[in-house]
Design an enzyme around this catalytic site. Structure first.
Site, PDB file in Angstrom:
ATOM      1  N   PHE A 141     -16.646  -0.855  16.676  1.00 57.88           N
ATOM      2  CA  PHE A 141     -16.243  -1.541  17.909  1.00 57.88           C
ATOM      3  C   PHE A 141     -16.185  -0.484  19.002  1.00 57.88           C
ATOM      4  CE2 PHE A 141     -14.136  -4.324  14.641  1.00 57.88           C
ATOM      5  CZ  PHE A 141     -15.098  -5.321  14.720  1.00 57.88           C
ATOM      6  N   ALA A 191       7.664  -5.632   5.842  1.00 58.13           N
ATOM      7  CA  ALA A 191       7.492  -6.079   7.229  1.00 58.13           C
ATOM      8  C   ALA A 191       6.291  -7.012   7.311  1.00 58.13           C
ATOM      9  CB  ALA A 191       7.245  -4.871   8.138  1.00 58.13           C
ATOM     10  N   TYR A 211       4.707  -6.989  17.349  1.00 61.45           N
ATOM     11  CA  TYR A 211       4.846  -5.980  16.283  1.00 61.45           C
ATOM     12  C   TYR A 211       5.445  -4.692  16.840  1.00 61.45           C
ATOM     13  CZ  TYR A 211       3.316  -2.602  12.672  1.00 61.45           C
ATOM     14  OH  TYR A 211       3.260  -1.612  11.715  1.00 61.45           O
ATOM     15  N   ASP A 255      12.347 -12.461  -0.883  1.00 60.19           N
ATOM     16  CA  ASP A 255      12.125 -12.199   0.546  1.00 60.19           C
ATOM     17  C   ASP A 255      13.339 -11.467   1.107  1.00 60.19           C
ATOM     18  OD1 ASP A 255      11.998 -12.809   3.503  1.00 60.19           O
ATOM     19  OD2 ASP A 255      10.206 -13.883   2.826  1.00 60.19           O
ATOM     20  N   SER A 276       6.019   2.700  13.616  1.00 69.07           N
ATOM     21  CA  SER A 276       4.572   2.773  13.793  1.00 69.07           C
ATOM     22  C   SER A 276       4.206   3.426  15.121  1.00 69.07           C
ATOM     23  CB  SER A 276       4.010   1.347  13.771  1.00 69.07           C
ATOM     24  OG  SER A 276       2.682   1.332  14.233  1.00 69.07           O
ATOM     25  N   VAL A 315      -9.158   0.881   9.402  1.00 69.99           N
ATOM     26  CA  VAL A 315     -10.614   1.017   9.510  1.00 69.99           C
ATOM     27  C   VAL A 315     -11.211   1.800   8.340  1.00 69.99           C
ATOM     28  CG1 VAL A 315     -10.508   3.085  10.988  1.00 69.99           C
ATOM     29  CG2 VAL A 315     -12.504   1.582  11.096  1.00 69.99           C
ATOM     30  N   PHE A 361       0.834  -1.208   0.000  1.00 66.75           N
ATOM     31  CA  PHE A 361       0.000   0.000   0.000  1.00 66.75           C
ATOM     32  C   PHE A 361       0.873   1.265   0.000  1.00 66.75           C
ATOM     33  CE2 PHE A 361      -2.099   2.705   3.505  1.00 66.75           C
ATOM     34  CZ  PHE A 361      -2.635   3.607   2.609  1.00 66.75           C
ATOM     35  N   ILE A 362       1.643   1.471   1.051  1.00 63.15           N
ATOM     36  CA  ILE A 362       2.435   2.701   1.150  1.00 63.15           C
ATOM     37  C   ILE A 362       3.576   2.685   0.128  1.00 63.15           C
ATOM     38  CG2 ILE A 362       3.940   4.079   2.666  1.00 63.15           C
ATOM     39  CD1 ILE A 362       2.207   3.065   5.051  1.00 63.15           C
TER      40      ILE A 362
HETATM   41  P1  NAD Z   1       1.564  -3.580   3.113  1.00 60.66           P
HETATM   42  O1  NAD Z   1       1.283  -4.929   3.666  1.00 60.66           O
HETATM   43  O2  NAD Z   1       0.664  -3.069   2.058  1.00 60.66           O
HETATM   44  O3  NAD Z   1       3.078  -3.486   2.607  1.00 60.66           O
HETATM   45  C1  NAD Z   1       4.124  -4.284   3.107  1.00 60.66           C
HETATM   46  C2  NAD Z   1       4.865  -4.867   1.909  1.00 60.66           C
HETATM   47  O4  NAD Z   1       5.995  -5.636   2.365  1.00 60.66           O
HETATM   48  C3  NAD Z   1       3.993  -5.828   1.103  1.00 60.66           C
HETATM   49  O5  NAD Z   1       4.078  -5.510  -0.268  1.00 60.66           O
HETATM   50  C4  NAD Z   1       4.590  -7.200   1.397  1.00 60.66           C
HETATM   51  O6  NAD Z   1       4.403  -8.114   0.328  1.00 60.66           O
HETATM   52  C5  NAD Z   1       6.038  -6.857   1.648  1.00 60.66           C
HETATM   53  N1  NAD Z   1       6.727  -7.843   2.510  1.00 60.66           N
HETATM   54  C6  NAD Z   1       6.299  -8.351   3.692  1.00 60.66           C
HETATM   55  N2  NAD Z   1       7.190  -9.225   4.172  1.00 60.66           N
HETATM   56  C7  NAD Z   1       8.214  -9.278   3.282  1.00 60.66           C
HETATM   57  C8  NAD Z   1       9.426 -10.009   3.223  1.00 60.66           C
HETATM   58  N3  NAD Z   1       9.766 -10.895   4.190  1.00 60.66           N
HETATM   59  N4  NAD Z   1      10.256  -9.839   2.159  1.00 60.66           N
HETATM   60  C9  NAD Z   1       9.917  -8.950   1.163  1.00 60.66           C
HETATM   61  N5  NAD Z   1       8.771  -8.241   1.180  1.00 60.66           N
HETATM   62  C10 NAD Z   1       7.933  -8.397   2.216  1.00 60.66           C
HETATM   63  O7  NAD Z   1       1.580  -2.576   4.364  1.00 60.66           O
HETATM   64  P2  NAD Z   1       1.722  -0.992   4.426  1.00 60.66           P
HETATM   65  O8  NAD Z   1       0.533  -0.491   5.144  1.00 60.66           O
HETATM   66  O9  NAD Z   1       2.060  -0.455   3.090  1.00 60.66           O
HETATM   67  O10 NAD Z   1       2.972  -0.851   5.404  1.00 60.66           O
HETATM   68  C11 NAD Z   1       4.260  -0.455   4.973  1.00 60.66           C
HETATM   69  C12 NAD Z   1       5.127  -0.230   6.207  1.00 60.66           C
HETATM   70  O11 NAD Z   1       4.581   0.822   7.002  1.00 60.66           O
HETATM   71  C13 NAD Z   1       5.234  -1.446   7.122  1.00 60.66           C
HETATM   72  O12 NAD Z   1       6.544  -1.514   7.632  1.00 60.66           O
HETATM   73  C14 NAD Z   1       4.249  -1.120   8.233  1.00 60.66           C
HETATM   74  O13 NAD Z   1       4.585  -1.770   9.435  1.00 60.66           O
HETATM   75  C15 NAD Z   1       4.396   0.385   8.335  1.00 60.66           C
HETATM   76  N6  NAD Z   1       3.219   1.047   8.921  1.00 60.66           N
HETATM   77  C16 NAD Z   1       2.027   1.091   8.236  1.00 60.66           C
HETATM   78  C17 NAD Z   1       0.934   1.776   8.822  1.00 60.66           C
HETATM   79  C18 NAD Z   1      -0.405   1.883   8.130  1.00 60.66           C
HETATM   80  O14 NAD Z   1      -1.308   2.546   8.681  1.00 60.66           O
HETATM   81  N7  NAD Z   1      -0.585   1.317   6.968  1.00 60.66           N
HETATM   82  C19 NAD Z   1       1.064   2.365  10.088  1.00 60.66           C
HETATM   83  C20 NAD Z   1       2.290   2.274  10.731  1.00 60.66           C
HETATM   84  C21 NAD Z   1       3.376   1.644  10.131  1.00 60.66           C
HETATM   85  C1  UD1 Z   2      -3.345   0.710  14.593  1.00 63.84           C
HETATM   86  C2  UD1 Z   2      -2.689  -0.359  13.770  1.00 63.84           C
HETATM   87  C3  UD1 Z   2      -2.360  -1.522  14.622  1.00 63.84           C
HETATM   88  C4  UD1 Z   2      -1.550  -1.087  15.841  1.00 63.84           C
HETATM   89  C5  UD1 Z   2      -2.267   0.030  16.585  1.00 63.84           C
HETATM   90  C6  UD1 Z   2      -1.403   0.547  17.724  1.00 63.84           C
HETATM   91  C7  UD1 Z   2      -3.543  -0.115  11.522  1.00 63.84           C
HETATM   92  C8  UD1 Z   2      -4.414  -0.680  10.469  1.00 63.84           C
HETATM   93  N1  UD1 Z   2      -3.577  -0.761  12.709  1.00 63.84           N
HETATM   94  O1  UD1 Z   2      -4.530   0.179  15.103  1.00 63.84           O
HETATM   95  O2  UD1 Z   2      -1.609  -2.398  13.825  1.00 63.84           O
HETATM   96  O3  UD1 Z   2      -1.416  -2.118  16.748  1.00 63.84           O
HETATM   97  O4  UD1 Z   2      -2.517   1.085  15.678  1.00 63.84           O
HETATM   98  O5  UD1 Z   2      -1.628   1.858  18.023  1.00 63.84           O
HETATM   99  O6  UD1 Z   2      -2.822   0.848  11.304  1.00 63.84           O
HETATM  100  N2  UD1 Z   2     -12.689  -0.298  14.127  1.00 63.84           N
HETATM  101  C9  UD1 Z   2     -14.069  -0.393  14.057  1.00 63.84           C
HETATM  102  N3  UD1 Z   2     -14.620  -1.196  13.093  1.00 63.84           N
HETATM  103  C10 UD1 Z   2     -13.853  -1.898  12.202  1.00 63.84           C
HETATM  104  C11 UD1 Z   2     -12.439  -1.792  12.280  1.00 63.84           C
HETATM  105  C12 UD1 Z   2     -11.887  -0.973  13.268  1.00 63.84           C
HETATM  106  O7  UD1 Z   2     -14.776   0.216  14.844  1.00 63.84           O
HETATM  107  O8  UD1 Z   2     -14.405  -2.620  11.348  1.00 63.84           O
HETATM  108  C13 UD1 Z   2     -12.106   0.590  15.137  1.00 63.84           C
HETATM  109  C14 UD1 Z   2     -11.043  -0.068  15.977  1.00 63.84           C
HETATM  110  O9  UD1 Z   2     -11.605  -0.772  17.066  1.00 63.84           O
HETATM  111  C15 UD1 Z   2     -10.239   1.148  16.423  1.00 63.84           C
HETATM  112  C16 UD1 Z   2     -10.354   2.110  15.236  1.00 63.84           C
HETATM  113  O10 UD1 Z   2     -11.448   1.647  14.459  1.00 63.84           O
HETATM  114  O11 UD1 Z   2     -10.843   1.736  17.548  1.00 63.84           O
HETATM  115  C17 UD1 Z   2      -9.118   2.120  14.371  1.00 63.84           C
HETATM  116  O12 UD1 Z   2      -8.787   0.763  14.029  1.00 63.84           O
HETATM  117  P1  UD1 Z   2      -7.547   0.382  13.094  1.00 63.84           P
HETATM  118  O13 UD1 Z   2      -7.703   0.995  11.768  1.00 63.84           O
HETATM  119  O14 UD1 Z   2      -7.374  -1.093  13.187  1.00 63.84           O
HETATM  120  O15 UD1 Z   2      -6.320   1.133  13.756  1.00 63.84           O
HETATM  121  P2  UD1 Z   2      -5.747   1.100  15.263  1.00 63.84           P
HETATM  122  O16 UD1 Z   2      -6.652   0.458  16.209  1.00 63.84           O
HETATM  123  O17 UD1 Z   2      -5.323   2.507  15.561  1.00 63.84           O
END
Ligand code: NAD
Ligand code: UD1
Length: 311
Positions: free
Chosen positions: A206, A77, A145, A53, A121, A189, A11-12
């Site tokens: 939730f 990750a 995590y 990987d 994160s 969410v 995604f990112i």
């Molecule tokens: P994502 O799952 O879409 O992207 C992660 C990518 O890493 C995927 O394309 C996956 O195939 C690849 N990957 C996983 N394990 C691997 C491995 N062993 N070898 C090679 N590739 C591998 O998730 P994202 O939301 O894009 O997250 C990107 C980064 O940002 C992650 O490190 C995640 O922990 C961090 N992050 C995301 C959020 C969020 O809200 N999305 C919040 C905090 C931190």
């Molecule tokens: C995020 C991270 C999580 C991390 C946490 C620590 C993401 C997607 N998740 O969780 O990995 O452990 O921060 O701070 O970034 N909710 C609903 N209905 C739904 C889904 C979610 O009500 O169908 C609520 C959840 O209970 C929560 C809020 O929406 O209160 C946000 O949920 P989510 O997007 O999972 O993020 P975090 O809980 O902040």
């Protein structure tokens, strides 16, 4: 410049990759497609895509030695908290050991490296209640995590202190935008809510829906990456990336109603175990580097919806 994005098919990562491509950089992606999709990055040709990987240490070393990257953005990750709870050892290998290996390869082979950025994160703050969450707030990791992200940050910082690698960690808050995968019940969410609006499915709150999060549009994450890349002062530092605006789920729901011009069925269930009630980021240190949020929530959601309609 030569840029390597690990996890670039996610995604990112796909947005970061697109940004660097648009800036005419030479962009390479390493991804095992465990949670990402090759289709997310059609603008990366097969010569620039390594389907592997990050734990394939010999292959990763050969890639780094051969290509001599200027910039590495490390996003790969195990991203699901639940997966790290179920597999603490394996996720430790991916989230910590493979990162340390990557840092070692930078130390050994990339003497001219301009920046190494690590995706951390807001999970590192856990349920600690002080608001806003600042870099000096208490750390309370409550899952493998969160421990893995926090200890990785410390390694990333140490490689700057000990070996002068130009490293920076970014603690992302709740990121949303195009290509976020809504498939798991633990997906972000907003992607779940959007999916419910798209398919007229019931959205379940939730808890009471009054919980707040700092929802940050993925293009502002890209901007944060760009800002720290340009600022040497960010070497060895850790930054929050959010908007510093808390928004409740109920408020988001109302925004969706106005954007879609329809209501969907909703339900209320018990709060998730250990759910954080309120969270938002102090982003002053990042602002001092020149970061400014370009997207309000309304603008981000608007672009998110339009993007998905066009694709
Ligand atoms: P994502 O799952 O879409 O992207 C992660 C990518 O890493 C995927 O394309 C996956 O195939 C690849 N990957 C996983 N394990 C691997 C491995 N062993 N070898 C090679 N590739 C591998 O998730 P994202 O939301 O894009 O997250 C990107 C980064 O940002 C992650 O490190 C995640 O922990 C961090 N992050 C995301 C959020 C969020 O809200 N999305 C919040 C905090 C931190
Ligand atoms: C995020 C991270 C999580 C991390 C946490 C620590 C993401 C997607 N998740 O969780 O990995 O452990 O921060 O701070 O970034 N909710 C609903 N209905 C739904 C889904 C979610 O009500 O169908 C609520 C959840 O209970 C929560 C809020 O929406 O209160 C946000 O949920 P989510 O997007 O999972 O993020 P975090 O809980 O902040």
């Amino acid at each position: 410049m030569k840029v390597l994005i690990t996890g670039g098919a996610g995604f990112i990562g796909s947005h970061v990759a697109e940004h660097f491509i648009k800036q005419q950089h030479d962009v390479y992606v390493v991804d095992n497609l465990s949670s990402g999709y090759r289709a997310n990055i059609p603008f990366i040709d097969d010569d620039h895509f390594f389907h592997t990987d990050i734990r394939n240490y010999d292959e990763i070393e050969s890639i780094i030695q051969t290509h001599q990257f200027d910039i590495i953005i490390h996003l790969a990750a195990v991203v699901s908290v639940v997966d790290t709870v179920e597999n603490p050892e394996e996720s430790n290998d991916v989230n910590i050991s493979a990162l340390v290996h990557l840092l070692e390869l930078c130390r050994k082979h990339l003497s001219h490296l301009k920046k190494f950025i690590f995706a951390s994160s807001a999970a590192v703050y856990g349920n600690e209640t002080t608001l806003p969450k600042s870099i000096n707030s208490h750390i309370q990791p409550e899952s493998p995590y969160a421990i893995q992200k926090y200890s990785s940050e410390q390694y990333v910082k140490l490689y700057h202190t000990l070996y002068h690698l130009p490293t920076t960690s970014l603690r992302f808050f709740n990121v949303y935008g195009p290509k976020q995968d809504p498939q798991s019940q633990y997906s972000g969410v907003l992607s779940i809510m959007k999916n419910c609006f798209d398919h007229d499915k019931t959205f379940t709150f939730f808890g009471d829906g009054e919980q707040t999060r700092d929802f940050v549009y993925v293009k502002d994450i890209v901007q944060a990456v760009q800002v720290v890349l340009k600022q040497q002062a960010s070497d060895g530092q850790v930054y929050n990336v959010g908007t510093s605006q808390p928004t409740s789920l109920l408020a988001i729901y109302k925004t969706f109603v106005s954007l879609y011009q329809k209501e969907i069925p909703v339900a209320f269930a018990d709060p998730r175990d250990g759910d954080v009630k309120h969270s938002y980021a102090d982003i002053e240190p990042l602002k001092q580097l020149g970061f400014l949020n370009r997207y309000t929530l309304q603008e981000g959601l608007d672009e998110y919806l339009k993007f998905e309609m066009n694709h």
